[in-house]
Design an enzyme around this catalytic site. Sequence first.
Site, PDB file in Angstrom:
ATOM      1  CG  ASN A  62     165.568 -76.983   7.154  1.00 18.84           C
ATOM      2  OD1 ASN A  62     164.789 -76.850   6.225  1.00 18.84           O
ATOM      3  ND2 ASN A  62     165.873 -78.176   7.641  1.00 18.84           N
TER       4      ASN A  62
ATOM      5  CG  ASP B 111     164.217 -83.268   1.135  1.00 17.31           C
ATOM      6  OD1 ASP B 111     165.140 -82.618   1.658  1.00 17.31           O
ATOM      7  OD2 ASP B 111     163.824 -84.370   1.572  1.00 17.31           O
ATOM      8  N   GLY B 112     166.666 -82.571  -0.906  1.00 19.82           N
ATOM      9  CA  GLY B 112     167.744 -83.413  -1.427  1.00 19.82           C
ATOM     10  C   GLY B 112     168.926 -82.672  -2.008  1.00 19.82           C
ATOM     11  CG  ASN B 113     168.881 -78.438  -2.639  1.00 25.39           C
ATOM     12  OD1 ASN B 113     168.472 -78.794  -3.732  1.00 25.39           O
ATOM     13  ND2 ASN B 113     168.310 -77.454  -1.968  1.00 25.39           N
ATOM     14  NE  ARG B 114     171.825 -81.108   4.106  1.00 26.15           N
ATOM     15  CZ  ARG B 114     171.779 -81.465   5.383  1.00 26.15           C
ATOM     16  NH1 ARG B 114     172.756 -81.108   6.202  1.00 26.15           N
ATOM     17  NH2 ARG B 114     170.765 -82.170   5.859  1.00 26.15           N
TER      18      ARG B 114
ATOM     19  NE  ARG C  21     160.410 -84.444   1.798  1.00 25.29           N
ATOM     20  CZ  ARG C  21     160.544 -84.187   3.085  1.00 25.29           C
ATOM     21  NH1 ARG C  21     159.476 -84.065   3.839  1.00 25.29           N
ATOM     22  NH2 ARG C  21     161.743 -84.059   3.628  1.00 25.29           N
TER      23      ARG C  21
ATOM     24  NE  ARG D 207     160.812 -86.372   7.117  1.00 29.21           N
ATOM     25  CZ  ARG D 207     161.882 -87.055   6.701  1.00 29.21           C
ATOM     26  NH1 ARG D 207     161.746 -88.312   6.340  1.00 29.21           N
ATOM     27  NH2 ARG D 207     163.072 -86.479   6.643  1.00 29.21           N
TER      28      ARG D 207
ATOM     29  CD1 TRP E 227     171.533 -84.125  -7.859  1.00 22.91           C
ATOM     30  CD2 TRP E 227     172.826 -82.374  -7.361  1.00 22.91           C
ATOM     31  NE1 TRP E 227     172.034 -83.641  -9.040  1.00 22.91           N
ATOM     32  CE2 TRP E 227     172.834 -82.553  -8.761  1.00 22.91           C
ATOM     33  CE3 TRP E 227     173.556 -81.323  -6.811  1.00 22.91           C
ATOM     34  CZ2 TRP E 227     173.557 -81.744  -9.611  1.00 22.91           C
ATOM     35  CZ3 TRP E 227     174.284 -80.504  -7.659  1.00 22.91           C
ATOM     36  CH2 TRP E 227     174.282 -80.713  -9.039  1.00 22.91           C
TER      37      TRP E 227
ATOM     38  CB  SER F 135     161.665 -76.237   8.336  1.00 18.61           C
ATOM     39  OG  SER F 135     162.860 -76.834   8.824  1.00 18.61           O
TER      40      SER F 135
END
Length: 252
Positions: free
Chosen positions: A76, A27-30, A201, A207, A32, A73
Amino acid sequence: MYRIYARRLRSRLAGAALPRHVAMVMDGNRRWARQMGFDDPAVGHRYGAEHLDEVLGWCAELGIHHVTVFVASVDNMRKRDTAEVGHLMRMIEQVVAERLAQPESLWRVRVAGQLDVLPDSTRHALKTAEEATRDRGAPFHLTVAIGYDGRAEIVAAIRSLLADEERAGRSVAEVAEELTAERIAARLWTHGQPDPDLVIRTSGEHRMSGFLLWQAAYSELYFCDVYWPGFRKVDFLRALRSYAARHRRFGR
């Protein structure tokens, strides 16, 4: 200093109980990409896809034989901007599927999810990688969870079981009498793989977002504040150190 600290962490894991199976929510690519000043946040998906190869190297080095990664997901796929989803799928095709299918890769690939929500090219690339690595002798197994939703997986497993029992002429009462967790687990998209010992995560979110809801019932959870493309080896070693320090109870 970083290398010294990484070596110190690694040495402290010598002889420790390490997970057999690590699952990761990448998680967190965008976020970053925005943090790094890129005009297009979707660029983070390329860096995130590239980074998976490095993280798999760490796992192989430490003898972690099973890895599951949450790529996208169903939500997504359906709710994000079409251009961004298309960019992510191209990264999966070019960086993940094609690279893992190369002979020098150590990993056997398996895909878990609702593949009908994927573009044809992505579905084909992942299935090709799966076929190309099916008979690979290396003991490393990578499950790519894409178009994935844990609740949908459980529903699909029960539907499959009921359909087979109906074809066999069994009544609902007979099926209910013999229904067990093991019979449902055998129908999951991840069937045949061990349940994850550790779920990591990134990005600071605390979550599961529908990831491995059945399989992670007794998993240890580790939440890391860094975004996926910035997830360093020391961050991974810290997660393993935390896991090794825990006493697993498996619901007891």
